[in-house]
Design a protein around this motif. Structure first.
Motif, PDB file in Angstrom:
ATOM      1  N   PRO A   5      -1.115  -6.183   1.776  1.00 60.01           N
ATOM      2  CA  PRO A   5      -0.616  -7.534   1.490  1.00 60.01           C
ATOM      3  C   PRO A   5       0.725  -7.533   0.756  1.00 60.01           C
ATOM      4  CG  PRO A   5      -2.960  -7.430   1.034  1.00 60.01           C
ATOM      5  CD  PRO A   5      -2.513  -6.021   1.337  1.00 60.01           C
ATOM      6  N   ILE A   6       0.939  -6.592  -0.156  1.00 59.57           N
ATOM      7  CA  ILE A   6       2.224  -6.513  -0.853  1.00 59.57           C
ATOM      8  C   ILE A   6       3.339  -6.246   0.149  1.00 59.57           C
ATOM      9  CG2 ILE A   6       3.625  -5.087  -2.412  1.00 59.57           C
ATOM     10  CD1 ILE A   6       1.202  -4.795  -4.194  1.00 59.57           C
ATOM     11  N   GLY A   7       3.104  -5.298   1.063  1.00 59.79           N
ATOM     12  CA  GLY A   7       4.105  -4.988   2.067  1.00 59.79           C
ATOM     13  C   GLY A   7       4.409  -6.174   2.959  1.00 59.79           C
ATOM     14  N   GLU A   8       3.374  -6.899   3.368  1.00 62.28           N
ATOM     15  CA  GLU A   8       3.553  -8.046   4.262  1.00 62.28           C
ATOM     16  C   GLU A   8       4.263  -9.198   3.569  1.00 62.28           C
ATOM     17  OE1 GLU A   8      -0.446  -7.294   7.033  1.00 62.28           O
ATOM     18  OE2 GLU A   8      -0.462  -8.784   5.420  1.00 62.28           O
ATOM     19  N   GLN A   9       3.864  -9.495   2.339  1.00 66.52           N
ATOM     20  CA  GLN A   9       4.409 -10.671   1.655  1.00 66.52           C
ATOM     21  C   GLN A   9       5.767 -10.420   1.021  1.00 66.52           C
ATOM     22  OE1 GLN A   9       1.498 -12.733  -0.835  1.00 66.52           O
ATOM     23  NE2 GLN A   9      -0.169 -11.900   0.412  1.00 66.52           N
ATOM     24  N   LEU A  10       6.070  -9.160   0.727  1.00 67.99           N
ATOM     25  CA  LEU A  10       7.368  -8.841   0.126  1.00 67.99           C
ATOM     26  C   LEU A  10       8.280  -8.101   1.102  1.00 67.99           C
ATOM     27  CD1 LEU A  10       6.296  -7.817  -3.499  1.00 67.99           C
ATOM     28  CD2 LEU A  10       6.984 -10.061  -2.629  1.00 67.99           C
ATOM     29  N   ASN A  11       7.917  -8.102   2.380  1.00 68.71           N
ATOM     30  CA  ASN A  11       8.732  -7.502   3.446  1.00 68.71           C
ATOM     31  C   ASN A  11       9.107  -6.054   3.136  1.00 68.71           C
ATOM     32  OD1 ASN A  11       8.862  -9.965   4.992  1.00 68.71           O
ATOM     33  ND2 ASN A  11      10.352 -10.725   3.493  1.00 68.71           N
ATOM     34  N   PHE A  58      -1.481  16.305  -2.528  1.00 63.98           N
ATOM     35  CA  PHE A  58      -0.861  15.769  -1.320  1.00 63.98           C
ATOM     36  C   PHE A  58      -1.931  15.174  -0.405  1.00 63.98           C
ATOM     37  CE2 PHE A  58       2.789  17.981  -2.840  1.00 63.98           C
ATOM     38  CZ  PHE A  58       3.873  17.419  -2.197  1.00 63.98           C
ATOM     39  N   GLY A  59      -3.070  15.860  -0.316  1.00 63.28           N
ATOM     40  CA  GLY A  59      -4.175  15.313   0.469  1.00 63.28           C
ATOM     41  C   GLY A  59      -4.802  14.112  -0.218  1.00 63.28           C
ATOM     42  N   PHE A  60      -4.984  14.220  -1.529  1.00 62.62           N
ATOM     43  CA  PHE A  60      -5.631  13.148  -2.295  1.00 62.62           C
ATOM     44  C   PHE A  60      -4.857  11.835  -2.197  1.00 62.62           C
ATOM     45  CE2 PHE A  60      -5.981  10.802  -6.305  1.00 62.62           C
ATOM     46  CZ  PHE A  60      -7.344  10.599  -6.391  1.00 62.62           C
ATOM     47  N   PHE A  61      -3.536  11.905  -2.399  1.00 59.33           N
ATOM     48  CA  PHE A  61      -2.753  10.670  -2.392  1.00 59.33           C
ATOM     49  C   PHE A  61      -2.410  10.194  -0.993  1.00 59.33           C
ATOM     50  CE2 PHE A  61      -2.316  11.516  -6.893  1.00 59.33           C
ATOM     51  CZ  PHE A  61      -2.474  10.235  -7.404  1.00 59.33           C
ATOM     52  N   THR A  62      -2.521  11.071   0.001  1.00 62.04           N
ATOM     53  CA  THR A  62      -2.463  10.591   1.379  1.00 62.04           C
ATOM     54  C   THR A  62      -3.662   9.685   1.635  1.00 62.04           C
ATOM     55  OG1 THR A  62      -1.263  12.511   2.220  1.00 62.04           O
ATOM     56  CG2 THR A  62      -2.598  11.282   3.806  1.00 62.04           C
ATOM     57  N   LEU A  63      -4.818  10.154   1.189  1.00 61.06           N
ATOM     58  CA  LEU A  63      -6.046   9.367   1.342  1.00 61.06           C
ATOM     59  C   LEU A  63      -5.928   8.049   0.602  1.00 61.06           C
ATOM     60  CD1 LEU A  63      -9.127   9.875   2.432  1.00 61.06           C
ATOM     61  CD2 LEU A  63      -9.605  10.090  -0.004  1.00 61.06           C
ATOM     62  N   LEU A  64      -5.455   8.103  -0.639  1.00 59.99           N
ATOM     63  CA  LEU A  64      -5.466   6.930  -1.511  1.00 59.99           C
ATOM     64  C   LEU A  64      -4.369   5.929  -1.169  1.00 59.99           C
ATOM     65  CD1 LEU A  64      -7.328   6.270  -3.959  1.00 59.99           C
ATOM     66  CD2 LEU A  64      -5.473   7.014  -5.436  1.00 59.99           C
ATOM     67  N   ALA A  65      -3.149   6.435  -0.955  1.00 60.47           N
ATOM     68  CA  ALA A  65      -2.000   5.543  -0.803  1.00 60.47           C
ATOM     69  C   ALA A  65      -1.675   5.186   0.642  1.00 60.47           C
ATOM     70  CB  ALA A  65      -0.761   6.183  -1.450  1.00 60.47           C
ATOM     71  N   VAL A  79       6.166   0.617  -0.183  1.00 63.55           N
ATOM     72  CA  VAL A  79       5.006   0.226  -0.988  1.00 63.55           C
ATOM     73  C   VAL A  79       4.386   1.454  -1.660  1.00 63.55           C
ATOM     74  CG1 VAL A  79       2.694  -0.791  -0.927  1.00 63.55           C
ATOM     75  CG2 VAL A  79       4.532  -1.811   0.425  1.00 63.55           C
ATOM     76  N   SER A  80       4.405   2.581  -0.984  1.00 61.70           N
ATOM     77  CA  SER A  80       3.821   3.803  -1.551  1.00 61.70           C
ATOM     78  C   SER A  80       4.564   4.269  -2.794  1.00 61.70           C
ATOM     79  CB  SER A  80       3.816   4.922  -0.501  1.00 61.70           C
ATOM     80  OG  SER A  80       5.125   5.382  -0.240  1.00 61.70           O
ATOM     81  N   LEU A  81       5.786   3.769  -2.996  1.00 64.94           N
ATOM     82  CA  LEU A  81       6.528   4.125  -4.201  1.00 64.94           C
ATOM     83  C   LEU A  81       5.835   3.609  -5.459  1.00 64.94           C
ATOM     84  CD1 LEU A  81      10.214   3.542  -3.025  1.00 64.94           C
ATOM     85  CD2 LEU A  81       9.135   5.726  -3.570  1.00 64.94           C
ATOM     86  N   ALA A 103       4.396  13.917  -7.013  1.00 64.28           N
ATOM     87  CA  ALA A 103       4.827  12.515  -7.000  1.00 64.28           C
ATOM     88  C   ALA A 103       5.388  12.076  -5.657  1.00 64.28           C
ATOM     89  CB  ALA A 103       5.867  12.281  -8.100  1.00 64.28           C
ATOM     90  N   CYS A 104       5.964  13.025  -4.915  1.00 61.09           N
ATOM     91  CA  CYS A 104       6.556  12.661  -3.628  1.00 61.09           C
ATOM     92  C   CYS A 104       5.500  12.468  -2.543  1.00 61.09           C
ATOM     93  CB  CYS A 104       7.556  13.716  -3.180  1.00 61.09           C
ATOM     94  SG  CYS A 104       6.822  15.322  -2.821  1.00 61.09           S
ATOM     95  N   ALA A 105       4.261  12.878  -2.807  1.00 56.87           N
ATOM     96  CA  ALA A 105       3.224  12.822  -1.780  1.00 56.87           C
ATOM     97  C   ALA A 105       2.990  11.418  -1.213  1.00 56.87           C
ATOM     98  CB  ALA A 105       1.910  13.399  -2.328  1.00 56.87           C
ATOM     99  N   PRO A 106       2.822  10.373  -2.044  1.00 58.69           N
ATOM    100  CA  PRO A 106       2.590   9.038  -1.465  1.00 58.69           C
ATOM    101  C   PRO A 106       3.753   8.563  -0.593  1.00 58.69           C
ATOM    102  CG  PRO A 106       2.007   9.077  -3.795  1.00 58.69           C
ATOM    103  CD  PRO A 106       2.729  10.352  -3.509  1.00 58.69           C
ATOM    104  N   TYR A 107       4.995   8.780  -1.085  1.00 59.78           N
ATOM    105  CA  TYR A 107       6.155   8.345  -0.310  1.00 59.78           C
ATOM    106  C   TYR A 107       6.263   9.132   0.988  1.00 59.78           C
ATOM    107  CZ  TYR A 107      10.973   7.334   1.007  1.00 59.78           C
ATOM    108  OH  TYR A 107      12.098   6.951   1.701  1.00 59.78           O
TER     109      TYR A 107
END
Length: 408
Positions: free
Chosen positions: A40-46, A224-231, A52-54, A346-350
């Motif tokens: 929703p953040i990505g959709e509403q804030l374009n 890297f695996g954990f935050f791929t799953l989460l983010a 958003v993963s940042l 820290a770079c994993a989600p992005y």
């Protein structure tokens, strides 16, 4: 005392332990609270998934770097004051994130949130370990229980509040942290003035111990695996806030069960290192299956929930291992470990968000590969972790922990 000590006796703890554990539950709710609102953040804030993963990247980077100063601050002002400062910072920046109008603003305020998170988490773990009766193992199970409960309930609350507005979960965190702050002020007694002050270089010196360094690099890689799953997973799932909330609640419930009940039994029977290796291998396989069937939401849902089992076992065992991996203060070991795994990962989600823009399955493949690399690092360095591989490795006291020399 082994981590396999019966959880029946964990309730016999000083009120200070319960105060910090309660605050930890609420603090960890903040991790999963934002999962249902990423899309929703990505959709509403374009904003794109990578942008958003940042929210996770800025949070993790500042949390990791700030871990270097947690010992400096707590050794000068005391654990209670440090916990309170961390909670106040989270309250302020979570509220500011809720009032933001752009993704850039949210990312910036999440960075401030990360500073408060670092002050709280590092001090909370050390406080529980120091105050709990029954030794390190029992204290860590309590800490992991708080983590599991918080992670399990966070997505549910995030889904409920996010169904009203994407701003709701941020304000929800702010209110809950205020409750946690009151509990710490009222229930946690003022500790004696620290006997000695910690240097900012202490975490770097701690990483000279090969055991701690190996565990830190292992955590960095599987993050890297954990935050791929989460983010990243909420984006290919492409479901509503309530549905995402329930899915990640299921993940959190299994993580809590595995942390508190499965990990002690498996460690007693098979040992810490074999079980860490197996749980990470199963997590890598889980991510690989999610990659192979990334177009099928049912596979992504089952894979996400099951990941809680593998991560729960590993989290408890690796946290205990960190506490006894080097002859340094536990707060210093925790700070060094957290610095490497958070700042380095820290770079994993992005990265996951950016890779997902090219191919929906690619982030899961990269996460699986990095988790496999974590297993290889763990076993390549097993000579420095021989005492952790024992079936009953946990010392009874601070003195016994300090007597352990790793990697010499």
């Amino acid at each position: 005392m082994s981590i396999a000590t019966s959880v029946v006796h964990h309730t016999k703890q000083p009120k200070a332990v319960w105060a910090v554990a309660f605050a930890s539950v609420i603090a960890f709710m903040g991790i999963g609270l934002v999962d249902p609102i990423l899309k929703p953040i990505g959709e509403q804030l374009n904003a794109s998934p990578a942008e958003v993963s940042l929210l996770f990247t800025s949070y993790m980077l500042v949390t990791g770097v700030a871990m270097l100063i947690t010992g400096v601050i707590s050794s000068r002002f005391g654990a209670k004051a440090t916990l309170q400062a961390g909670l106040v910072i989270i309250i302020v920046f979570a509220a500011l994130a809720g009032m933001s109008d752009t993704v850039g603003q949210i990312v910036g305020f999440r960075a401030g949130w990360g500073l408060g998170n670092a002050l709280f988490i590092a001090t909370a773990l050390a406080s529980i370990v120091s105050a709990a009766s029954g030794g390190v193992a029992r204290a860590i199970i309590l800490y992991e229980a708080a983590l599991g409960i918080g992670i399990a309930t966070g997505p549910l609350l995030g889904g409920l509040l996010g169904g009203i507005s994407w701003r709701g979960p941020f304000f929800g965190v702010s209110v809950l942290m205020a409750v946690a702050l009151v509990s710490v002020i009222v229930l946690l007694p003022q500790a004696p003035e620290p006997a000695q002050r910690t240097s900012i270089a202490a975490p770097f010196r701690a990483l000279r111990h090969r055991g701690l360094l190996i565990l830190s690099i292992t955590a960095l890689l599987y993050n890297f695996g954990f935050f791929t799953l989460l983010a990243y997973t909420p984006f290919p799932l492409d479901m509503g806030t309530y549905a995402i909330g329930f899915i990640f609640c299921g993940w959190g419930v299994l993580l809590a069960i595995a942390s508190v009940f499965l990990a002690p039994r498996l460690q007693r029977r098979f040992g810490s290192l074999p079980m860490m290796g197996l749980s990470l291998s199963l997590f890598a396989a889980d991510l690989a299956i999610m990659a192979a069937f990334a177009e099928h939401k049912s596979v992504l849902i089952v894979g996400t929930v099951l990941a809680g089992l593998f991560l729960g076992v590993n989290n408890t065992l690796i946290t205990e291992a960190v506490m006894i991996s080097a002859p340094v203060e536990r707060s210093t070991a925790s700070a060094a470990y957290s610095f490497v795994r958070f700042a380095g990962g820290a770079c994993a989600p992005y990265l996951a968000g950016k890779l997902g823009e090219h191919a929906i399955a690619l982030p899961f493949w990269v996460g699986a590969a990095c988790t496999v690399a974590a297993v290889l690092v763990l076993f390549a360095g097993r000579a420095a972790l021989t005492h952790i591989g024992d079936h009953n490795p946990t010392p009874h006291s601070v003195e016994e922990a300090a007597a352990i020399t790793v990697g010499d």
